[in-house]
Design a protein around this motif. Structure first.
Motif, PDB file in Angstrom:
ATOM      1  N   VAL A 236       0.914  -1.250  -0.019  1.00 36.94           N
ATOM      2  CA  VAL A 236       0.178  -0.134   0.088  1.00 36.94           C
ATOM      3  C   VAL A 236       1.107   1.359  -0.182  1.00 36.94           C
ATOM      4  O   VAL A 236       0.697   2.335  -0.928  1.00 36.94           O
ATOM      5  N   ARG A 237       1.930   1.288   0.812  1.00 37.24           N
ATOM      6  CA  ARG A 237       2.716   2.344   0.825  1.00 37.24           C
ATOM      7  C   ARG A 237       3.408   2.738  -0.560  1.00 37.24           C
ATOM      8  O   ARG A 237       3.658   3.818  -0.836  1.00 37.24           O
ATOM      9  N   GLU A 238       3.925   1.775  -0.950  1.00 39.34           N
ATOM     10  CA  GLU A 238       4.759   1.990  -2.170  1.00 39.34           C
ATOM     11  C   GLU A 238       3.594   2.385  -3.204  1.00 39.34           C
ATOM     12  O   GLU A 238       4.150   2.962  -4.285  1.00 39.34           O
ATOM     13  N   LYS A 239       2.327   1.900  -3.349  1.00 35.56           N
ATOM     14  CA  LYS A 239       1.711   2.064  -4.320  1.00 35.56           C
ATOM     15  C   LYS A 239       1.364   3.822  -4.122  1.00 35.56           C
ATOM     16  O   LYS A 239       1.268   4.606  -5.241  1.00 35.56           O
ATOM     17  N   ILE A 240       0.814   4.209  -3.040  1.00 36.31           N
ATOM     18  CA  ILE A 240       0.686   5.578  -2.553  1.00 36.31           C
ATOM     19  C   ILE A 240       1.673   6.304  -3.071  1.00 36.31           C
ATOM     20  O   ILE A 240       1.586   7.439  -3.780  1.00 36.31           O
ATOM     21  N   THR A 241       2.881   6.196  -2.515  1.00 36.41           N
ATOM     22  CA  THR A 241       4.087   6.671  -2.886  1.00 36.41           C
ATOM     23  C   THR A 241       4.385   7.146  -4.766  1.00 36.41           C
ATOM     24  O   THR A 241       4.602   8.226  -4.980  1.00 36.41           O
ATOM     25  N   LYS A 242       4.227   5.919  -5.171  1.00 38.82           N
ATOM     26  CA  LYS A 242       4.423   6.009  -6.705  1.00 38.82           C
ATOM     27  C   LYS A 242       3.159   6.665  -7.454  1.00 38.82           C
ATOM     28  O   LYS A 242       3.661   7.564  -8.051  1.00 38.82           O
ATOM     29  N   GLU A 243       2.109   6.459  -6.869  1.00 46.13           N
ATOM     30  CA  GLU A 243       1.162   7.345  -7.645  1.00 46.13           C
ATOM     31  C   GLU A 243       1.065   8.636  -7.425  1.00 46.13           C
ATOM     32  O   GLU A 243       0.821   9.588  -8.451  1.00 46.13           O
ATOM     33  N   PHE A 244       1.339   9.222  -6.177  1.00 47.90           N
ATOM     34  CA  PHE A 244       1.377  10.495  -5.758  1.00 47.90           C
ATOM     35  C   PHE A 244       2.495  11.340  -6.292  1.00 47.90           C
ATOM     36  O   PHE A 244       2.089  12.388  -6.883  1.00 47.90           O
ATOM     37  N   LYS A 245       3.654  10.512  -6.614  1.00 40.70           N
ATOM     38  CA  LYS A 245       4.903  11.107  -7.375  1.00 40.70           C
ATOM     39  C   LYS A 245       4.289  11.315  -8.864  1.00 40.70           C
ATOM     40  O   LYS A 245       4.671  12.159  -9.452  1.00 40.70           O
ATOM     41  N   SER A 246       3.402  10.446  -9.419  1.00 40.36           N
ATOM     42  CA  SER A 246       3.047  10.632 -10.778  1.00 40.36           C
ATOM     43  C   SER A 246       2.137  11.449 -10.841  1.00 40.36           C
ATOM     44  O   SER A 246       2.051  12.455 -12.014  1.00 40.36           O
ATOM     45  N   TYR A 247       1.635  12.030  -9.804  1.00 38.82           N
ATOM     46  CA  TYR A 247       0.526  13.231  -9.913  1.00 38.82           C
ATOM     47  C   TYR A 247       1.370  14.728  -9.788  1.00 38.82           C
ATOM     48  O   TYR A 247       0.939  15.459 -10.115  1.00 38.82           O
ATOM     49  N   GLY A 248       2.784  14.616  -9.452  1.00 41.15           N
ATOM     50  CA  GLY A 248       3.711  15.737  -9.370  1.00 41.15           C
ATOM     51  C   GLY A 248       4.045  16.043  -7.947  1.00 41.15           C
ATOM     52  O   GLY A 248       4.877  17.000  -7.771  1.00 41.15           O
TER      53      GLY A 248
END
Length: 272
Positions: A236-248
């Protein structure tokens, strides 16, 4: 009759005394309950008005439209782009006042065009305990606050919503996306979109009450402390981090104090 039922009857009586109302409707817990009560009290002498802007998530607009269709309530979508209001984008301490004043002026105009006598909004008794500059605009424009008038708290509204069969009785609390910005930080459509996508991801992952506060390019996640363990699961932590960074976002952090309303107001030296 219990105290809760007595308050609800008092609310219906108060709404009837207003003859006809335009409800500022965001599809949140409070405004949904207020609109349902207004429909019961006044029937066809009720209209709902929902603001559409980049600080209002599309999911909330869809829910507002669906609710009014289901309940047979006349529904108006009001274009209210806050970023066009002078001074709003600079995110001053009275940002909420600037927004609410512009919005309620538009709703009052629409209500007059529809021969509706009063505009009502859904602030509740608990809102008296926080810094709420938007309530100044409510007072200045003589917008009615039936839930506060009848002394209804958030918890009581949830309990009555459950009795009425409203799906919003356990819906997470929501506030305008602009409230996620630290005061003084420039609000942009791009950053509002980043916050919207980030909060939607957390909701999709099953977190119940969420806020993603934005500080520059850093995201500060607020969730209920009981859900910290879930967020810290590696997948979960890795998914959130990856997606948030893709948002900017450049950095992604968890606020150890957890979710709380108005956390940006903690920086203000304002007597409540």
């Amino acid at each position: 009759m219990g105290q809760l039922e007595e308050k609800y009857e008092a609310l219906l009586e108060y709404l009837r005394s207003l003859n006809s109302v335009a409800v500022a409707f965001s599809s949140g817990v409070d405004s949904t309950f207020l609109l349902k009560a207004a429909k019961e009290a006044l029937g066809d002498k009720v209209i709902a008005v929902t603001a559409q802007s980049c600080s209002f998530p599309k999911r909330e607009l869809k829910e507002a439209i669906a609710f009014c269709e289901k309940e047979g309530i006349r529904h108006f979508i009001c274009e209210s782009e806050e970023l066009h209001i002078e001074g709003f984008a600079q995110n001053p301490k009275n940002r909420c006042y600037l927004c609410k004043k512009e919005l309620f002026e538009k709703i009052r105009k629409l209500a007059a065009e529809q021969n509706v006598e009063n505009v009502v909004e859904g602030s509740n008794l608990d809102d008296n305990g926080d810094y709420r500059p938007g309530l100044q605009a409510v007072a200045e424009l003589e917008v009615k606050s039936p839930l506060r008038h009848c002394g209804l708290s958030k918890n009581e509204i949830r309990l009555l919503s459950k009795k009425l069969g409203l799906p919003t009785w356990e819906k997470q609390s929501f506030a305008c996306l602009a409230s996620r910005f630290v005061y003084g930080e420039i609000i942009t459509e791009e950053k509002l979109g980043m916050v919207d996508k980030a909060e939607q991801l957390l909701l999709d992952l099953g977190f119940h009450q969420v806020r993603v506060r934005i500080h520059g390019m850093m995201a500060r996640i607020e969730i209920e402390p009981a859900e910290f363990d879930k967020l810290m699961q590696s997948e979960v932590r890795e998914k959130i981090t990856k997606e948030f960074k893709s948002y900017g976002f450049t950095y992604v952090t968890l606020d150890l104090m957890g979710y709380r309303t108005g956390s940006m107001n903690e920086t203000l030296d304002i007597k409540k």
